[in-house]
Design a protein around this motif. Structure first.
Motif, PDB file in Angstrom:
ATOM      1  N   ARG A 121      27.240  40.735  25.552  1.00  0.00           N
ATOM      2  CA  ARG A 121      28.213  40.219  24.627  1.00  0.00           C
ATOM      3  C   ARG A 121      29.823  40.684  24.819  1.00  0.00           C
ATOM      4  O   ARG A 121      30.671  39.759  24.727  1.00  0.00           O
ATOM      5  N   ASP A 122      29.684  42.008  25.451  1.00  0.00           N
ATOM      6  CA  ASP A 122      31.060  42.548  25.560  1.00  0.00           C
ATOM      7  C   ASP A 122      31.630  42.212  27.241  1.00  0.00           C
ATOM      8  O   ASP A 122      32.825  42.453  27.180  1.00  0.00           O
ATOM      9  N   LEU A 123      30.861  41.790  27.921  1.00  0.00           N
ATOM     10  CA  LEU A 123      31.371  41.779  29.210  1.00  0.00           C
ATOM     11  C   LEU A 123      32.566  40.646  29.385  1.00  0.00           C
ATOM     12  O   LEU A 123      32.297  39.418  28.869  1.00  0.00           O
ATOM     13  N   SER A 124      33.531  41.013  30.161  1.00  0.00           N
ATOM     14  CA  SER A 124      34.452  40.095  30.168  1.00  0.00           C
ATOM     15  C   SER A 124      35.358  40.699  31.455  1.00  0.00           C
ATOM     16  O   SER A 124      34.848  41.623  32.368  1.00  0.00           O
ATOM     17  N   GLY A 125      36.649  40.182  31.897  1.00  0.00           N
ATOM     18  CA  GLY A 125      37.408  40.557  33.022  1.00  0.00           C
ATOM     19  C   GLY A 125      37.841  42.148  32.749  1.00  0.00           C
ATOM     20  O   GLY A 125      37.860  42.480  31.559  1.00  0.00           O
ATOM     21  N   VAL A 126      38.269  42.698  33.766  1.00  0.00           N
ATOM     22  CA  VAL A 126      38.821  44.112  33.641  1.00  0.00           C
ATOM     23  C   VAL A 126      40.201  43.832  33.207  1.00  0.00           C
ATOM     24  O   VAL A 126      41.117  43.277  34.163  1.00  0.00           O
ATOM     25  N   ALA A 127      40.908  44.437  32.463  1.00  0.00           N
ATOM     26  CA  ALA A 127      42.173  44.486  31.869  1.00  0.00           C
ATOM     27  C   ALA A 127      42.838  46.034  32.440  1.00  0.00           C
ATOM     28  O   ALA A 127      43.993  45.718  32.836  1.00  0.00           O
ATOM     29  N   ASP A 128      42.105  47.013  32.488  1.00  0.00           N
ATOM     30  CA  ASP A 128      42.719  48.318  32.961  1.00  0.00           C
ATOM     31  C   ASP A 128      41.724  49.179  33.186  1.00  0.00           C
ATOM     32  O   ASP A 128      40.391  49.351  32.806  1.00  0.00           O
ATOM     33  N   VAL A 129      41.777  50.064  34.211  1.00  0.00           N
ATOM     34  CA  VAL A 129      41.011  51.267  34.307  1.00  0.00           C
ATOM     35  C   VAL A 129      41.983  52.624  34.007  1.00  0.00           C
ATOM     36  O   VAL A 129      42.716  52.951  34.797  1.00  0.00           O
ATOM     37  N   ALA A 140      37.285  55.165  32.634  1.00  0.00           N
ATOM     38  CA  ALA A 140      36.873  54.077  31.719  1.00  0.00           C
ATOM     39  C   ALA A 140      37.396  52.724  32.157  1.00  0.00           C
ATOM     40  O   ALA A 140      38.341  52.638  32.481  1.00  0.00           O
ATOM     41  N   VAL A 141      36.586  51.587  31.822  1.00  0.00           N
ATOM     42  CA  VAL A 141      37.041  50.284  32.309  1.00  0.00           C
ATOM     43  C   VAL A 141      37.409  49.601  30.778  1.00  0.00           C
ATOM     44  O   VAL A 141      36.525  49.506  29.930  1.00  0.00           O
ATOM     45  N   GLU A 142      38.468  49.167  30.838  1.00  0.00           N
ATOM     46  CA  GLU A 142      38.933  48.536  29.667  1.00  0.00           C
ATOM     47  C   GLU A 142      38.673  46.856  29.852  1.00  0.00           C
ATOM     48  O   GLU A 142      39.519  46.820  31.007  1.00  0.00           O
ATOM     49  N   THR A 143      38.265  46.454  29.175  1.00  0.00           N
ATOM     50  CA  THR A 143      37.935  44.785  29.424  1.00  0.00           C
ATOM     51  C   THR A 143      38.963  43.935  28.647  1.00  0.00           C
ATOM     52  O   THR A 143      39.453  44.445  27.625  1.00  0.00           O
ATOM     53  N   THR A 144      39.085  42.756  28.950  1.00  0.00           N
ATOM     54  CA  THR A 144      39.984  41.759  28.331  1.00  0.00           C
ATOM     55  C   THR A 144      39.567  41.480  26.948  1.00  0.00           C
ATOM     56  O   THR A 144      40.403  41.093  25.942  1.00  0.00           O
ATOM     57  N   ARG A 145      38.354  41.726  26.696  1.00  0.00           N
ATOM     58  CA  ARG A 145      37.986  41.609  25.044  1.00  0.00           C
ATOM     59  C   ARG A 145      38.171  42.681  24.374  1.00  0.00           C
ATOM     60  O   ARG A 145      37.789  42.970  23.293  1.00  0.00           O
ATOM     61  N   GLY A 146      38.560  43.782  25.050  1.00  0.00           N
ATOM     62  CA  GLY A 146      38.640  45.183  24.325  1.00  0.00           C
ATOM     63  C   GLY A 146      37.607  46.044  24.163  1.00  0.00           C
ATOM     64  O   GLY A 146      37.885  47.227  23.702  1.00  0.00           O
ATOM     65  N   ALA A 147      36.389  45.770  25.113  1.00  0.00           N
ATOM     66  CA  ALA A 147      35.332  46.632  25.132  1.00  0.00           C
ATOM     67  C   ALA A 147      35.787  47.755  26.318  1.00  0.00           C
ATOM     68  O   ALA A 147      36.584  47.766  26.950  1.00  0.00           O
ATOM     69  N   ARG A 148      35.199  49.082  26.068  1.00  0.00           N
ATOM     70  CA  ARG A 148      35.374  50.183  26.757  1.00  0.00           C
ATOM     71  C   ARG A 148      34.085  50.655  27.376  1.00  0.00           C
ATOM     72  O   ARG A 148      33.281  50.929  26.730  1.00  0.00           O
ATOM     73  N   TYR A 149      33.835  50.824  28.660  1.00  0.00           N
ATOM     74  CA  TYR A 149      32.950  51.056  29.501  1.00  0.00           C
ATOM     75  C   TYR A 149      33.446  52.396  30.128  1.00  0.00           C
ATOM     76  O   TYR A 149      34.555  52.442  30.953  1.00  0.00           O
ATOM     77  N   THR A 150      32.571  53.515  29.882  1.00  0.00           N
ATOM     78  CA  THR A 150      32.725  54.798  30.358  1.00  0.00           C
ATOM     79  C   THR A 150      31.943  55.003  31.648  1.00  0.00           C
ATOM     80  O   THR A 150      30.794  54.585  31.816  1.00  0.00           O
ATOM     81  N   PHE A 151      32.646  55.727  32.694  1.00  0.00           N
ATOM     82  CA  PHE A 151      32.041  55.794  34.095  1.00  0.00           C
ATOM     83  C   PHE A 151      32.174  57.299  34.507  1.00  0.00           C
ATOM     84  O   PHE A 151      33.025  58.179  33.880  1.00  0.00           O
ATOM     85  N   ARG A 152      31.202  57.840  35.169  1.00  0.00           N
ATOM     86  CA  ARG A 152      31.171  59.214  35.778  1.00  0.00           C
ATOM     87  C   ARG A 152      30.919  59.036  37.336  1.00  0.00           C
ATOM     88  O   ARG A 152      30.185  58.267  37.771  1.00  0.00           O
ATOM     89  N   ARG A 153      31.587  59.855  37.978  1.00  0.00           N
ATOM     90  CA  ARG A 153      31.690  60.022  39.403  1.00  0.00           C
ATOM     91  C   ARG A 153      30.116  60.565  39.790  1.00  0.00           C
ATOM     92  O   ARG A 153      29.742  61.521  39.223  1.00  0.00           O
ATOM     93  N   ARG A 154      29.251  60.094  40.458  1.00  0.00           N
ATOM     94  CA  ARG A 154      28.162  60.509  40.749  1.00  0.00           C
ATOM     95  C   ARG A 154      28.255  61.535  41.972  1.00  0.00           C
ATOM     96  O   ARG A 154      29.105  61.395  42.747  1.00  0.00           O
ATOM     97  N   ASP A 155      27.069  61.992  42.386  1.00  0.00           N
ATOM     98  CA  ASP A 155      27.137  62.864  43.590  1.00  0.00           C
ATOM     99  C   ASP A 155      27.336  62.386  44.750  1.00  0.00           C
ATOM    100  O   ASP A 155      27.948  62.921  45.590  1.00  0.00           O
ATOM    101  N   ASP A 156      27.149  61.073  44.963  1.00  0.00           N
ATOM    102  CA  ASP A 156      27.536  60.507  46.375  1.00  0.00           C
ATOM    103  C   ASP A 156      28.851  59.987  46.438  1.00  0.00           C
ATOM    104  O   ASP A 156      29.167  59.313  47.304  1.00  0.00           O
ATOM    105  N   GLY A 157      29.620  60.119  45.488  1.00  0.00           N
ATOM    106  CA  GLY A 157      31.071  59.771  45.259  1.00  0.00           C
ATOM    107  C   GLY A 157      31.170  58.410  44.748  1.00  0.00           C
ATOM    108  O   GLY A 157      32.295  58.163  44.390  1.00  0.00           O
ATOM    109  N   THR A 158      30.089  57.537  44.312  1.00  0.00           N
ATOM    110  CA  THR A 158      30.362  56.331  43.592  1.00  0.00           C
ATOM    111  C   THR A 158      30.349  56.446  42.271  1.00  0.00           C
ATOM    112  O   THR A 158      30.170  57.777  41.713  1.00  0.00           O
ATOM    113  N   TRP A 159      30.548  55.593  41.532  1.00  0.00           N
ATOM    114  CA  TRP A 159      30.685  55.598  40.158  1.00  0.00           C
ATOM    115  C   TRP A 159      29.419  55.078  39.372  1.00  0.00           C
ATOM    116  O   TRP A 159      28.835  54.214  39.798  1.00  0.00           O
ATOM    117  N   GLY A 160      28.923  55.598  38.298  1.00  0.00           N
ATOM    118  CA  GLY A 160      28.032  55.186  37.321  1.00  0.00           C
ATOM    119  C   GLY A 160      28.496  55.012  35.950  1.00  0.00           C
ATOM    120  O   GLY A 160      29.168  55.838  35.192  1.00  0.00           O
TER     121      GLY A 160
END
Length: 193
Positions: A121-129, A140-160
């Motif tokens: 329901r919340d997925l849309s384009g990326v407005a800001d990181v 956090a990724v803020e979407t064009t619909r106003g949703a906010r997705y939180t991420f944490r850096r993983r042990d291998d350097g990627t994000w999850g």
């Protein structure tokens, strides 16, 4: 006829160039934006299981721990519990105890808790990181619909994706406590025989 062939080849070439450009331009999973877009792509294709790969390390470990604890508890219940308790508890733990791996635990919990519906329901384009600097561990990724997705850096350097981590950890802790209770009761049942 030659003109139609030339036009068709031109359109095909343009499509290949645009597709190649999008693949090259797409952010890598070493950025929160890249992981967000991979999650959106997986959900768009209906592949809920693939989202597990894009969770943070703690969330993935929690899913594996849930499966392991439920599997151990089910084995112990099967070996020591009398009926009707045995059947009741085995049915309660079945989905996680019989899951092939943590990804299947994720799919069951995410579906039951409504997380997949929420993500779709919340997925849309990326407005800001926000907060994804070189040394940052959270973003956090803020979407064009106003949703906010939180991420944490993983042990291998990627994000999850980390927005469901606390609930998954709490479920893993609950499964560990349940295992302790099952083991104590099984010892009592074994002694009573």
């Amino acid at each position: 006829m030659q003109r139609r062939t030339a036009i068709a080849l031109g359109i095909t070439a343009a499509a290949c160039v645009l597709t190649g450009f999008n693949v090259i331009r797409s952010p890598k999973d070493t950025t929160p934006e890249g992981v967000y877009l991979r999650i959106a792509n997986a959900l768009g294709r209906g592949d809920v299981r693939l989202v597990f790969v894009h969770l943070d390390d703690q969330a993935r470990r929690a899913c594996h721990a849930i499966r392991d604890h439920r599997q151990k508890a089910s084995d112990r219940i099967q070996a020591s519990y009398p009926e009707p308790e045995r059947s009741k508890l085995l049915a309660l733990y079945k989905a996680h105890a019989e899951a092939p791996d943590g990804a299947d635990v994720w799919v069951e919990i995410a579906t039951r808790m409504g997380w997949i519906a929420r993500l779709r329901r919340d997925l849309s384009g990326v407005a800001d990181v926000v907060g994804a600097g070189a040394a940052g561990e959270q973003a956090a990724v803020e979407t064009t619909r106003g949703a906010r997705y939180t991420f944490r850096r993983r042990d291998d350097g990627t994000w999850g994706l980390s927005m469901f981590t606390a609930e998954l950890i709490a479920e893993a802790e609950r499964a560990a406590r349940d295992w302790d209770v099952v083991e104590r009761a099984a010892l009592d049942y074994d002694r009573a025989r």
